[in-house]
Design a protein around this motif. Structure first.
Motif, PDB file in Angstrom:
ATOM      1  N   MET A 272      -3.332   2.783  -4.816  1.00 54.77           N
ATOM      2  CA  MET A 272      -3.851   2.589  -3.664  1.00 54.77           C
ATOM      3  C   MET A 272      -5.374   1.641  -3.717  1.00 54.77           C
TER       4      MET A 272
ATOM      5  N   ASN B  97      -2.608   0.985   7.381  1.00 51.25           N
ATOM      6  CA  ASN B  97      -1.593   1.786   6.675  1.00 51.25           C
ATOM      7  C   ASN B  97      -0.159   2.181   7.469  1.00 51.25           C
TER       8      ASN B  97
ATOM      9  N   ARG C 140       3.418   2.708   1.056  1.00 49.06           N
ATOM     10  CA  ARG C 140       2.992   3.760   0.222  1.00 49.06           C
ATOM     11  C   ARG C 140       3.976   4.337  -0.738  1.00 49.06           C
TER      12      ARG C 140
ATOM     13  N   SER D 228       1.188  -0.801   4.836  1.00 45.75           N
ATOM     14  CA  SER D 228       1.022  -0.894   3.427  1.00 45.75           C
ATOM     15  C   SER D 228       2.488   0.279   3.022  1.00 45.75           C
TER      16      SER D 228
ATOM     17  N   ALA E 224      -1.384   8.824   4.591  1.00 47.83           N
ATOM     18  CA  ALA E 224      -1.213   7.725   3.767  1.00 47.83           C
ATOM     19  C   ALA E 224      -1.096   8.318   2.147  1.00 47.83           C
TER      20      ALA E 224
ATOM     21  N   MET F 204       2.384   8.337  -0.391  1.00 49.08           N
ATOM     22  CA  MET F 204       2.065   7.654  -1.718  1.00 49.08           C
ATOM     23  C   MET F 204       2.410   8.839  -2.689  1.00 49.08           C
TER      24      MET F 204
ATOM     25  N   SER G 179      -1.464  -1.486  -5.640  1.00 51.21           N
ATOM     26  CA  SER G 179      -2.180  -1.386  -4.340  1.00 51.21           C
ATOM     27  C   SER G 179      -1.668  -2.153  -3.444  1.00 51.21           C
ATOM     28  N   THR G 180      -2.069  -2.351  -2.197  1.00 55.10           N
ATOM     29  CA  THR G 180      -1.943  -3.324  -1.328  1.00 55.10           C
ATOM     30  C   THR G 180      -2.758  -4.408  -1.329  1.00 55.10           C
TER      31      THR G 180
END
Length: 335
Positions: free
Chosen positions: A143, A269, A288, A286, A71, A75, A153-154
């Motif tokens: 994150m 994720n 990223r 999410s 993840a 990102m 972030s999510t």
């Protein structure tokens, strides 16, 4: 620089401006001629000298706990792409979720004269963000979040709720959580959202079904072992990270249980690996890559002295066989 200018037939100041990231008031033909001369002579700009002259290194630091985390690597790819587009280079460092290592790596980044930091290794028990604030170094979190610090972030609380609602709709009445690290926002918020949704359905999850053993495959295996020792066995497990979910799969297998058949499993994720497992993993997605790009933009705004707001990206549940194929003995959907 004088040699380049002489070969290109221009003044040294014109040669210097032609080799800048964004040449100003110089024709495209002149820029091309100067850069061709630089290539022929093997000339490379001295980044350290340029930093002294401009007061900017055009470097940003990215602190992660482990870049091997799928993840985080995605990102970081978003950060790197956005940094390159803005004329910056990104330097990554692993904090290893260790406060001492984290501060050492920040020192190493600061020693390189970085213009700012994207902090993706934040914990409630650490002071890196406060230290950067005190030093006047521009930074944003990515994150993970911390109260009072700008972040991208999510919406992890909502992501946890999505996982719980999915399982509740399938008729699950008992669930456990491989909760990651309770001192990180990702572990804390995803777990909180999941437990709240079950509590709202009249099915609170006892503390003994919540295993906070950390992130990753090994930590997930430990969490799965702890969960398997509880009774009665839960019909579903939520792992707050996909790699943690992989470790849970191994522990459930060792205990004689099969994900997607007699126990449901949800990860978080939606890394590329999730869809390719022998039993494809239901996961909360999410974005990223977008997270990394937005974090870089926020950092550029902070470098420029502009105020920045925190940003929450929406999560999305992606259902697959790890939940859709699992039976729920004697279950009926909640009212």
């Amino acid at each position: 620089m004088q040699d380049v200018a002489r070969l290109a037939g221009v003044h040294p100041s014109t040669a210097s401006r032609s080799l800048a990231e964004s040449p100003v008031r110089i024709s495209a033909a002149t820029v091309a001629r100067v850069r061709a001369a630089a290539r022929d002579l093997g000339y490379r700009p001295n980044a350290s000298a340029a930093a002294l002259r401009t007061g900017s290194s055009r470097l940003i630091g990215v602190l992660v706990h482990r870049l091997t985390d799928l993840a985080l690597s995605t990102m970081y790819a978003g950060v790197d792409a956005a940094a390159t587009a803005a004329g910056y280079s990104a330097v990554v460092a692993n904090g290893l979720d260790d406060p001492a290592v984290r501060h050492e790596r920040v020192d190493a980044l600061l020693a390189r004269g970085i213009d700012g930091v994207i902090l993706a290794d934040a914990r409630l028990d650490d002071t890196v963000a406060e230290r950067l604030e005190r030093l006047g170094v521009p930074y944003v979190l990515a994150m993970r979040t911390l109260p009072g610090h700008a972040s991208v972030s999510t919406n992890d609380v909502e992501g946890g709720r999505l996982a719980a609602r999915h399982l509740l709709e399938l008729g699950h009445r008992t669930a456990a959580v491989a909760a990651g690290d309770a001192l990180t926002s990702t572990g804390r918020d995803r777990t909180a959202g999941f437990r709240q949704a079950f509590a709202d359905a009249g099915l609170p999850i006892p503390d003994r079904y919540v295993a906070s053993t950390g992130f990753g495959v090994a930590a997930g295996h430990r969490a799965g072992e702890l969960i398997c020792r509880q009774g009665p066995a839960p019909s579903a497990v939520f792992a707050v990270d996909d790699l943690t979910a992989v470790g849970v799969i191994g522990a459930l297998r060792d205990a004689g249980r099969t994900v997607g058949t007699d126990v449901a499993l949800v990860g978080y994720n939606d890394v590329e690996l999730a869809a390719e497992l022998p039993v494809p993993l239901t996961s909360v997605r999410s974005d990223r890559d977008q997270m990394g790009r937005l974090a870089m933009q926020l950092l550029l705004d902070r470098i420029a002295g502009r105020p920045v707001p925190s940003t929450l990206l929406p999560p999305l549940l992606v259902p697959r066989a790890s939940t859709l194929g699992a039976s729920v003995p004697g279950a009926s959907p909640p009212a």
